[in-house]
Design a protein around this motif. Structure first.
Motif, PDB file in Angstrom:
ATOM      1  N   LYS A  34      44.862  39.757  40.917  1.00 18.41           N
ATOM      2  CA  LYS A  34      44.479  39.266  39.898  1.00 18.41           C
ATOM      3  C   LYS A  34      45.353  39.562  38.773  1.00 18.41           C
ATOM      4  O   LYS A  34      45.814  38.567  37.983  1.00 18.41           O
TER       5      LYS A  34
ATOM      6  N   ASN B  74      47.282  51.549  36.671  1.00 18.23           N
ATOM      7  CA  ASN B  74      46.466  52.418  37.597  1.00 18.23           C
ATOM      8  C   ASN B  74      47.217  52.557  38.982  1.00 18.23           C
ATOM      9  O   ASN B  74      46.623  53.142  39.938  1.00 18.23           O
ATOM     10  N   TYR B  75      48.388  52.247  38.982  1.00 22.34           N
ATOM     11  CA  TYR B  75      49.150  52.159  40.389  1.00 22.34           C
ATOM     12  C   TYR B  75      50.612  52.824  40.408  1.00 22.34           C
ATOM     13  O   TYR B  75      51.228  52.878  39.151  1.00 22.34           O
TER      14      TYR B  75
ATOM     15  N   SER C 210      42.470  42.979  45.672  1.00 18.39           N
ATOM     16  CA  SER C 210      41.851  42.127  44.494  1.00 18.39           C
ATOM     17  C   SER C 210      42.418  42.248  43.405  1.00 18.39           C
ATOM     18  O   SER C 210      42.668  41.315  42.429  1.00 18.39           O
ATOM     19  N   ASP C 211      42.495  43.479  42.999  1.00 18.71           N
ATOM     20  CA  ASP C 211      42.793  43.764  41.637  1.00 18.71           C
ATOM     21  C   ASP C 211      44.352  43.368  41.514  1.00 18.71           C
ATOM     22  O   ASP C 211      44.738  42.814  40.494  1.00 18.71           O
TER      23      ASP C 211
ATOM     24  N   GLU D  87      40.555  46.576  50.163  1.00 16.19           N
ATOM     25  CA  GLU D  87      39.859  45.250  49.659  1.00 16.19           C
ATOM     26  C   GLU D  87      40.212  45.230  47.991  1.00 16.19           C
ATOM     27  O   GLU D  87      40.734  44.646  47.392  1.00 16.19           O
ATOM     28  N   HIS D  88      39.562  46.199  47.367  1.00 18.58           N
ATOM     29  CA  HIS D  88      39.362  46.447  45.850  1.00 18.58           C
ATOM     30  C   HIS D  88      40.764  46.530  45.301  1.00 18.58           C
ATOM     31  O   HIS D  88      40.847  45.985  44.340  1.00 18.58           O
ATOM     32  N   ASN D  89      41.609  47.293  46.061  1.00 19.53           N
ATOM     33  CA  ASN D  89      42.808  47.538  45.358  1.00 19.53           C
ATOM     34  C   ASN D  89      43.749  46.174  45.332  1.00 19.53           C
ATOM     35  O   ASN D  89      44.237  45.673  44.249  1.00 19.53           O
TER      36      ASN D  89
END
Length: 415
Positions: free
Chosen positions: A329, A369-370, A325-326, A321-323
């Motif tokens: 965004k 970050n990815y 969401s990021d 989820e947090h990935n």
């Protein structure tokens, strides 16, 4: 009140404008409001002006002259009595455009785009309105920017419905009205646009605010087809479609109806007709609540110039989820339109279109970050009401990079 929308193909030259008159005489033009797009491929021509202005290119003068001569030719071919007056009005509008070039201090591409491209609609409606008056069809030309009020999200403005409804309610609905599609204005009166191909949406806005009897989009095809005949053979006319089905098709990228057009019409149960401006005896397609798709056949939707992106965490952790969401965004920040998503434990794939030319900036931000792999210039095929034969037909069009199947709908990213 009925609302008619005529696109660029319907006013591309003098004979086409005369054909608009034939349509109006056949259908009747009392209590009608007409939305008109830029003529022919003039939006593309004005986009060339935008690019040459921003790049300070020597092509600017050439591109402006092309627009001038295109419209001058139509005026000379079309008018008998009001030719000189209309040529003067053309120069006056182009003079306003030149004034913007001199006075503008804003470097934002989207702002500049909206201030320039909208002259296509202003010129086309001025010509059609003047011609109708010359041949005895009395009408009133109005500037849509005085009625459709938006925010300042240039190139994809959001409508202020309360203020827009109040302004449009002032229109005298008993006379023939000519106005522009695609355009609006913010609270400061600065021109905005509703998104590419937004004239259909303009028609829906006026219909909604005027409680119109119907909206008719006049096109060079018989109605809504189950596929684009430029990409698929043996396209079939869809005689009737429900709002929900049409919204689904528009969401997936069907180009016949603008995606934002349908919801305002559905909310007030205003039927939408898509008809041929060549063959007036044909009923075309009706979009209306409660109607099933008829005939019920597979529908093929093609979106070209897509980018397929595969994203994973640099530490090989799960994409949770947090990935997501990021990532969403960042997609939102760079205005990349998401047309397909697919998630696995270690990778998140997304098919996007980059209409604001922000992909490289998006990529720079995302790769902090990815880990990212991507393939540009792919095609996204969507098959609604898919059958085995329909899927095989699409699969034969290239190399499959990604396939996603849900109930009744299959999407394939192809190279």
């Amino acid at each position: 009140m009925r609302v008619f929308k005529f696109g660029g193909a319907s006013v591309k030259d003098a004979n086409s404008i005369k054909n608009v008159v034939r349509v109006l005489k056949h259908e009747g033009f009392s209590d009608v409001l007409i939305i008109i797009s830029a003529m022919g491929k003039m939006t593309n021509a004005f986009e060339n002006i935008v690019d040459s202005y921003i790049k300070e290119s020597d092509d600017l003068t050439v591109n402006i002259e092309y627009v001038r001569e295109f419209h001058r030719t139509i005026i000379v071919d079309l008018f008998k009595n009001n030719k000189e007056n209309m040529l003067f009005d053309l120069e006056k509008l182009l003079g306003q455009l030149s004034g913007f070039f001199i006075s503008n201090k804003n470097n934002d591409y989207n702002f500049i785009y909206d201030q320039i491209v909208g002259y296509g609609e202003l010129i086309s409606t001025a010509i059609v309105s003047c011609y109708l008056n010359e041949i005895g069809i009395s009408n009133k030309w109005i500037d849509v920017r005085e009625f459709v009020k938006t925010d300042s999200n240039y190139r994809d403005a959001h409508v202020n419905w309360e203020e827009t409804a109040l302004k449009i309610s002032e229109i005298n609905a008993s006379e023939l009205i000519i106005t522009q599609g695609f355009l609006g204005a913010n609270s400061n009166g600065i021109t905005t646009t509703l998104g590419r191909e937004g004239s259909d949406y303009s028609a829906a806005i006026f219909a909604y605010c005027l409680d119109a009897e119907s909206v008719t989009i006049w096109k060079d095809v018989e109605g809504v087809l189950n596929s684009d005949p430029r990409s698929f053979e043996n396209s079939i006319l869809l005689e009737q479609i429900s709002y929900n089905e049409a919204i689904e098709m528009a969401f997936y990228g069907a180009s016949v109806i603008h995606p934002k057009t349908l919801k305002p019409l559905e909310n007030k149960k205003i039927p939408l007709f898509v008809r041929s401006f060549y063959n007036l005896s044909k009923k075309g397609t009706i979009v209306k609540s409660g109607l099933n798709l008829f005939p019920e056949v597979p529908c093929f939707i093609l979106k070209k110039q897509q980018i397929l992106i595969a994203i994973s965490a640099q530490d090989f952790s799960f994409m949770v989820e947090h990935n997501l969401s990021d990532i969403f965004k960042i997609l939102h920040n760079y205005k990349l339109k998401v047309n397909l998503i697919q998630n696995s434990a270690l990778s998140f794939s997304v098919c996007v279109e980059d209409k604001f030319n922000n992909f490289k900036l998006f990529l720079n931000d995302l790769t902090v970050n990815y880990s990212v792999n991507y393939v540009e210039n792919v095609s996204l095929y969507t098959v609604r009401h898919a059958t085995e034969n329909a899927i095989k037909l699409v699969e034969g069009k290239g190399k499959i990079l990604l396939k996603q199947v849900s109930k009744g709908t299959v999407q394939l990213v192809m190279q």
